[in-house]
Write a protein that holds these residues in place. Structure first.
Motif, PDB file in Angstrom:
ATOM      1  N   VAL A 284      62.474  75.043  38.988  1.00 11.95           N
ATOM      2  CA  VAL A 284      61.264  75.562  38.312  1.00 11.95           C
ATOM      3  C   VAL A 284      59.907  75.762  39.235  1.00 11.95           C
ATOM      4  CG1 VAL A 284      59.697  75.675  36.489  1.00 11.95           C
ATOM      5  CG2 VAL A 284      62.319  75.126  36.025  1.00 11.95           C
TER       6      VAL A 284
ATOM      7  N   LEU B 292      59.198  79.353  29.249  1.00 11.36           N
ATOM      8  CA  LEU B 292      59.846  77.848  29.471  1.00 11.36           C
ATOM      9  C   LEU B 292      59.228  77.131  28.333  1.00 11.36           C
ATOM     10  CD1 LEU B 292      60.267  77.763  33.150  1.00 11.36           C
ATOM     11  CD2 LEU B 292      61.971  78.237  31.790  1.00 11.36           C
TER      12      LEU B 292
ATOM     13  N   LEU C 292      58.911  72.815  28.250  1.00  8.56           N
ATOM     14  CA  LEU C 292      59.431  71.482  28.954  1.00  8.56           C
ATOM     15  C   LEU C 292      59.856  70.633  27.845  1.00  8.56           C
ATOM     16  CD1 LEU C 292      59.376  70.070  31.326  1.00  8.56           C
ATOM     17  CD2 LEU C 292      57.077  68.997  31.078  1.00  8.56           C
TER      18      LEU C 292
ATOM     19  N   TYR D 246      64.518  71.805  30.449  1.00  9.83           N
ATOM     20  CA  TYR D 246      63.723  72.732  29.979  1.00  9.83           C
ATOM     21  C   TYR D 246      64.538  73.681  29.077  1.00  9.83           C
ATOM     22  CZ  TYR D 246      60.372  72.463  34.021  1.00  9.83           C
ATOM     23  OH  TYR D 246      59.457  71.982  34.955  1.00  9.83           O
TER      24      TYR D 246
ATOM     25  N   LYS E 287      68.403  72.248  33.530  1.00  4.65           N
ATOM     26  CA  LYS E 287      67.644  71.015  34.160  1.00  4.65           C
ATOM     27  C   LYS E 287      67.219  71.520  35.427  1.00  4.65           C
ATOM     28  CE  LYS E 287      70.097  66.856  32.279  1.00  4.65           C
ATOM     29  NZ  LYS E 287      71.309  66.215  32.671  1.00  4.65           N
TER      30      LYS E 287
ATOM     31  N   THR F 215      62.487  67.082  26.380  1.00  4.80           N
ATOM     32  CA  THR F 215      62.858  65.722  26.970  1.00  4.80           C
ATOM     33  C   THR F 215      64.325  65.515  26.328  1.00  4.80           C
ATOM     34  OG1 THR F 215      62.288  64.844  24.934  1.00  4.80           O
ATOM     35  CG2 THR F 215      60.654  64.788  26.467  1.00  4.80           C
TER      36      THR F 215
ATOM     37  N   HIS G 200      63.357  67.402  38.097  1.00  4.46           N
ATOM     38  CA  HIS G 200      62.500  66.561  37.183  1.00  4.46           C
ATOM     39  C   HIS G 200      62.767  66.509  35.985  1.00  4.46           C
ATOM     40  CE1 HIS G 200      60.726  66.611  41.198  1.00  4.46           C
ATOM     41  NE2 HIS G 200      60.456  67.732  41.088  1.00  4.46           N
ATOM     42  N   ALA G 201      63.184  67.488  35.515  1.00  2.00           N
ATOM     43  CA  ALA G 201      63.080  67.681  33.867  1.00  2.00           C
ATOM     44  C   ALA G 201      63.970  68.443  33.214  1.00  2.00           C
ATOM     45  CB  ALA G 201      61.585  68.007  33.495  1.00  2.00           C
TER      46      ALA G 201
END
Lengths: 370, 325
Positions: free
Chosen positions: A142, A216, A218, A176, A170, A220, A173-174
């Motif tokens: 991203v 997008l 973000l 999405y 993924k 968890t 870092h995270a």
């Protein structure tokens, strides 16, 4: 203390039952399930007009603003009638946007979903026997222009019918969620029917699909877990209705079918098995009602309660489907008789969003971390 | 409702179980409140509440178990007294009780149309002349039930609970009270915690027992059934509070309880292996033989109040409408 439905929810149930009896009796289901799309767009539009497609969506975005306890009332009745449609996939996509999307994203997508102008689905996992965030392997990098995604999501519910896909990936870092429309360049689907022709799945292929930053979300691992828990709740709600239909059909048959000069329902080999089915359905019903209540009222308890319900129901319904056919004898496994449709549903419901082994193990893990 | 709260709170604080006063509080008291005269309520309820008198209930007879309505113990009216002759058996807590709430046959054997008619409920002082109590040892070595013999026992008419011939209705309501079992759920959770501790402290095939996925799954299955019992109970209670009559839904939890009693204590023995077989206080005995005793003690709960097969008949016939066998 109130562990029952409200008067409004009872009225909703009556409305759903009357609607399905009139518009989609099992004879009609049999026609629909043999079509390419696997659902009836006219009935779908009527459902949209009744507000069910935006049931769990905020009224500000054309929804009705109700919760999962209301949703499961509809799903129980749909399960009873084996109603074929993308309703579960669509409701999960809508509920995800309702909880996680930005205002701008909601305006662009959620209103369309709530009104039924577009059909949504979720494409989260790449490994399906471990339904959690660890099973997302689609990846992309991203940056400020968004992301370019290439890969294939398998077992996407109603892949061929959906206009909007909520796709998990993924980067380093995270996690999405990407909101991807069918008409975007590089998007294609390959639909397939399962052995339960009323349930459609398929794959979603992404070939260098450009996703803009404003599409997008973000997310968890907890967001993914909650979404999958809601999926387990929705699927299990349909299981309740389908299992009750098996008990009803089989009890009725056992009252009529005469062997050795008596209705077979007089024999304890038959009547006790039916009583056991009743005990199981009452029990996973209670577990499921509580899980549905937790979605809004006690989110911290959702994981455990959803796993308890899905674990119990996966094993029990599978046995109920098998025994429903077996107690009918030969007529039970003919194409003509409806019982076999419920057996196929019981097979479908077992692995989806985690089988009993997965959920029982999860219940243990959750009790250790408490 | 109050009983549910009381039992849940007691179990949470791990208070000793109600034990010998349980029968009075759970079965006899509610029956007297529902069917008793004002005089009976004044006379018996305070002593049940303060546990001055312990009660037992006399239903089963040597040839009458699941088919309870076929009972034979008879009572004949003689002036202002009933005279009882016959016997009751498997009477839980009889060796410790002062009073019995019992069913007798008051018709003249076959004069009425069905066997359910002509059954009457009596409240009987166990110190009355003509009563003999013979304790029966169960397979775990306990002597908590007994056979009671009645030989020309005279009971005042004003000790009759409900009308003559109404005993069946009185009993059905007591048994339904017994089958609701909501309060037991917290105790079942406590037992599950005990099993988890046992597993944590145990080894299987050279490894910590908790590493065995089959062990973890069995624990989780217990948890699902116990939680289902809790939520079933609350759902049924909600319906009662709303004034919707229940059919025989409470048999659902009774069946779960029966399965769990056997499965949970057998699970403990599986985890313990051979050291789980010792009832006494030998050096190898774990938890003073508690698990071994429980693995033999389940019939109290599983058979008392109606066997699992009877519960299944009840569900199939009364709820699903299947023909009687």
């Amino acid at each position: 203390m109130n562990f029952g439905f409200t008067e409004e929810q009872d009225l909703l149930r009556d409305q759903v039952r009357k609607f399905l009896d009139a518009q989609s009796p099992v004879s009609r289901v049999r026609e629909i399930m043999h079509t390419d799309e696997g659902f009836d767009r006219q009935i779908w539009q009527q459902i949209a007009d009744l507000g069910w497609l935006g049931l769990v969506v905020d009224p500000e975005h054309d929804g009705v603003g109700l919760g999962f306890v209301d949703l499961i009332v509809i799903l129980e009745e749909m399960g009873k009638s084996l109603f074929p449609s993308p309703f579960i996939a669509h409701s999960l996509a809508a509920s995800t946007l309702d909880e996680l999307a930005s205002d701008d994203q909601k305006k662009r997508y959620l209103n369309d979903l709530a009104c039924g102008r577009k059909i949504g689905t979720i494409a989260l996992l790449d490994i399906h026997d471990l339904p959690n965030a660890d099973s997302i392997s689609l990846s992309g990098v991203v940056h400020q222009d968004g992301v370019i995604l290439s890969g294939k999501k398998t077992f996407v519910m109603d892949a061929d019918s959906a206009d909007l896909f909520v796709v998990a990936f993924k980067d380093q870092h995270a996690i999405y969620l990407a909101l991807i429309s069918r008409d975007q360049t590089g998007v294609s689907t390959q639909g397939s029917a399962t052995m339960d022709l009323t349930k459609r799945t398929g794959s979603l292929e992404l070939d260098h699909v450009k996703v803009a930053p404003q599409d997008l979300i973000l997310a968890t691992a907890e967001n993914i877990s909650r979404l999958l828990d809601k999926a387990a709740v929705a699927v299990t709600a349909e299981v309740i209705g389908a299992a009750e239909a098996v008990i009803y059909m089989t009890s009725s048959y056992a009252k009529d079918r005469i062997q050795f000069d008596n209705p077979i329902g007089k024999y304890q080999g038959v009547k006790h098995r039916l009583a056991e089915m009743y005990v199981d359905v009452e029990s996973f019903k209670s577990l499921l009602y509580y899980a549905a209540w937790c979605v809004k009222e006690s989110p911290a308890e959702l994981a455990r309660s959803a796993s308890l319900a899905k674990a119990y129901a996966s094993d029990a319904f599978s046995q109920i489907g098998t025994d429903g056919v077996q107690l009918h004898g030969a007529i039970g496994f003919t194409q003509e008789y409806d019982m076999q449709l419920y057996l196929k549903r019981s097979k479908w419901a077992r692995p989806i969003f985690g089988d009993a082994d997965y959920h029982y193990e999860r219940i243990h893990q959750l009790s250790v971390t408490d | 409702m109050q009983q549910v709260i009381l039992k849940e709170e007691m179990a949470k604080r791990q208070a000793p179980p109600l034990g010998t006063c349980m029968m009075g509080l759970a079965w006899v008291g509610p029956g007297i409140i529902q069917y008793g005269t004002e005089e009976q309520k004044k006379r018996f309820i305070p002593d049940i509440l303060n546990s001055k008198y312990h009660w037992c209930t006399g239903y089963s007879e040597p040839n009458v178990g699941s088919d309870l309505a076929a009972l034979q113990c008879k009572a004949v009216l003689d002036g202002d007294h009933y005279v009882i002759n016959g016997t009751k058996i498997w009477t839980s807590l009889a060796p410790f009780a002062q009073w019995i709430s019992m069913l007798v046959r008051t018709d003249n054997f076959g004069a009425t149309t069905t066997k359910h008619d002509g059954i009457t409920a009596l409240l009987v002082d166990l110190s009355s002349a003509g009563i003999a109590i013979k304790p029966i040892e169960n397979m775990a070595g306990g002597k908590v039930f007994a056979q009671i013999f009645f030989d020309d026992v005279r009971v005042p008419v004003n000790n009759r609970l409900g009308k003559e011939g109404q005993g069946w209705a009185v009993t059905i309501s007591s048994l339904a009270n017994e089958r609701s079992s909501i309060g037991e759920v917290t105790a079942m959770y406590a037992k599950l915690d005990g099993l988890k501790t046992l597993v944590k402290d145990s080894q299987r095939q050279g490894k910590p027992a908790m590493e065995d996925q089959r062990i973890r799954r069995r624990l989780a299955v217990f948890e699902a059934k116990i939680e289902a019992m809790r939520l079933n109970g609350l759902r049924y209670l909600t319906r009662q509070i709303k004034g919707e009559p229940l059919s025989s839904e409470t048999s659902v939890n009774k069946l779960h309880r029966a399965d769990l009693e056997v499965e949970m204590s057998d699970f403990a023995i599986d985890v313990l292996g051979q050291s789980g077989l010792q009832l006494g206080n030998q050096i190898e005995t774990v938890d003073r033989g508690k698990w071994a005793k429980e693995s033999l003690g389940w019939p109290n709960v599983v058979i008392g109040g109606g066997t699992p097969n009877i519960q299944k008949n009840i569900i199939a016939e009364r709820i699903l409408g299947l023909p009687k066998d």
